[in-house]
Design a protein around this motif. Sequence first.
Motif, mmCIF file in Angstrom:
data_model
loop_
_atom_site.group_PDB
_atom_site.id
_atom_site.type_symbol
_atom_site.label_atom_id
_atom_site.label_comp_id
_atom_site.label_asym_id
_atom_site.label_seq_id
_atom_site.Cartn_x
_atom_site.Cartn_y
_atom_site.Cartn_z
ATOM 1 N N ALA A 96 0.848 -1.190 0.000
ATOM 2 C CA ALA A 96 0.000 0.000 0.000
ATOM 3 C C ALA A 96 0.883 1.239 0.000
ATOM 4 O O ALA A 96 2.035 1.204 0.437
ATOM 5 N N GLY A 97 0.307 2.322 -0.504
ATOM 6 C CA GLY A 97 1.044 3.580 -0.553
ATOM 7 C C GLY A 97 0.108 4.747 -0.788
ATOM 8 O O GLY A 97 -1.116 4.587 -0.829
ATOM 9 N N CYS A 98 0.710 5.900 -0.950
ATOM 10 C CA CYS A 98 -0.063 7.121 -1.152
ATOM 11 C C CYS A 98 0.541 7.959 -2.273
ATOM 12 O O CYS A 98 1.753 7.921 -2.494
ATOM 13 N N VAL A 99 -0.327 8.684 -2.934
ATOM 14 C CA VAL A 99 0.118 9.773 -3.784
ATOM 15 C C VAL A 99 0.058 10.986 -2.865
ATOM 16 O O VAL A 99 -1.020 11.517 -2.577
ATOM 17 N N LEU A 100 1.220 11.344 -2.336
ATOM 18 C CA LEU A 100 1.331 12.408 -1.338
ATOM 19 C C LEU A 100 1.386 13.751 -2.049
ATOM 20 O O LEU A 100 2.151 13.933 -2.995
ATOM 21 N N TRP A 152 -3.860 5.581 -1.876
ATOM 22 C CA TRP A 152 -4.771 6.632 -1.447
ATOM 23 C C TRP A 152 -4.170 7.978 -1.801
ATOM 24 O O TRP A 152 -2.942 8.137 -1.816
ATOM 25 N N ALA A 153 -5.041 8.941 -2.040
ATOM 26 C CA ALA A 153 -4.628 10.336 -2.069
ATOM 27 C C ALA A 153 -4.340 10.705 -0.614
ATOM 28 O O ALA A 153 -5.067 10.285 0.284
ATOM 29 N N ALA A 154 -3.278 11.468 -0.375
ATOM 30 C CA ALA A 154 -2.958 11.859 1.000
ATOM 31 C C ALA A 154 -2.286 13.222 0.985
ATOM 32 O O ALA A 154 -1.310 13.432 0.271
ATOM 33 N N GLU A 166 -1.881 -6.211 8.822
ATOM 34 C CA GLU A 166 -1.962 -4.751 8.834
ATOM 35 C C GLU A 166 -3.054 -4.257 7.883
ATOM 36 O O GLU A 166 -3.185 -4.738 6.758
ATOM 37 N N ASP A 167 -3.815 -3.298 8.335
ATOM 38 C CA ASP A 167 -4.826 -2.642 7.519
ATOM 39 C C ASP A 167 -4.136 -1.897 6.367
ATOM 40 O O ASP A 167 -3.072 -1.299 6.560
ATOM 41 N N ARG A 168 -4.725 -1.938 5.181
ATOM 42 C CA ARG A 168 -4.087 -1.327 4.011
ATOM 43 C C ARG A 168 -3.852 0.165 4.185
ATOM 44 O O ARG A 168 -2.763 0.660 3.871
ATOM 45 N N LEU A 169 -4.849 0.898 4.657
ATOM 46 C CA LEU A 169 -4.666 2.347 4.824
ATOM 47 C C LEU A 169 -3.624 2.641 5.895
ATOM 48 O O LEU A 169 -2.764 3.511 5.713
ATOM 49 N N ALA A 170 -3.661 1.913 6.992
ATOM 50 C CA ALA A 170 -2.652 2.111 8.048
ATOM 51 C C ALA A 170 -1.256 1.846 7.496
ATOM 52 O O ALA A 170 -0.303 2.585 7.784
ATOM 53 N N GLY A 171 -1.125 0.800 6.684
ATOM 54 C CA GLY A 171 0.171 0.499 6.079
ATOM 55 C C GLY A 171 0.620 1.589 5.117
ATOM 56 O O GLY A 171 1.800 1.938 5.081
ATOM 57 N N ALA A 172 -0.309 2.123 4.346
ATOM 58 C CA ALA A 172 0.031 3.203 3.411
ATOM 59 C C ALA A 172 0.549 4.423 4.170
ATOM 60 O O ALA A 172 1.567 5.020 3.790
ATOM 61 N N LEU A 173 -0.122 4.796 5.238
ATOM 62 C CA LEU A 173 0.303 5.968 6.022
ATOM 63 C C LEU A 173 1.627 5.703 6.739
ATOM 64 O O LEU A 173 2.469 6.601 6.858
ATOM 65 N N ARG A 174 1.829 4.472 7.197
ATOM 66 C CA ARG A 174 3.113 4.107 7.821
ATOM 67 C C ARG A 174 4.241 4.254 6.811
ATOM 68 O O ARG A 174 5.296 4.814 7.109
ATOM 69 N N ALA A 194 0.470 12.280 7.074
ATOM 70 C CA ALA A 194 -0.429 12.542 5.957
ATOM 71 C C ALA A 194 -1.877 12.389 6.383
ATOM 72 O O ALA A 194 -2.196 11.563 7.243
ATOM 73 N N VAL A 195 -2.720 13.185 5.768
ATOM 74 C CA VAL A 195 -4.159 13.096 5.972
ATOM 75 C C VAL A 195 -4.725 12.335 4.779
ATOM 76 O O VAL A 195 -4.659 12.829 3.648
ATOM 77 N N PRO A 196 -5.259 11.138 5.015
ATOM 78 C CA PRO A 196 -5.736 10.342 3.876
ATOM 79 C C PRO A 196 -7.000 10.917 3.272
ATOM 80 O O PRO A 196 -7.830 11.492 3.961
#
Length: 135
Positions: A8-12, A85-87, A44-52, A62-64
């Motif tokens: 998981a990851g984010c477009v920060l 996620w967008a973050a 691990e939850d996907r969103l939690a992993g992305a923010l980590r 980051a604010v998801p």
Amino acid sequence: MTAPVRAAGCVLWRRRADRVEICLIHRPKYDDWSHPKGKLKRGEDRLAGALREVAEETGHTAVPGTELPTVRYLKDGRPKEVHYWAAEAAGGTFAPSEEVDRVLWLPPAEARALLTRPQDRPLIDALLTTLPPPP
């Protein structure tokens, strides 16, 4: 069939004056430019992993926002599935590490051009459709 590697990851992103900037990371091991992402820990939850991963790789909290398209590809012959996620960047300071030695904040067109993997480029377009208008 082999189960996919879960990541998981984010477009920060952040807003500077009247423009949006996208954060890209450089990984020296692969000599590539990408969005912050990484493998999920067991359970691990996907969103939690992305923010980590964002925090570990960029030093930013980051604010998801909206979930973006999932990217699927083969990595060393094994399927990999990365949920994004967008973050919005909410502060922090980058510190180089063995895993990530540089970050760049770029306008969307420049970020799209610098991304190493073509499948990562549509994520920028997806992000831009979700952003609120500037204040």
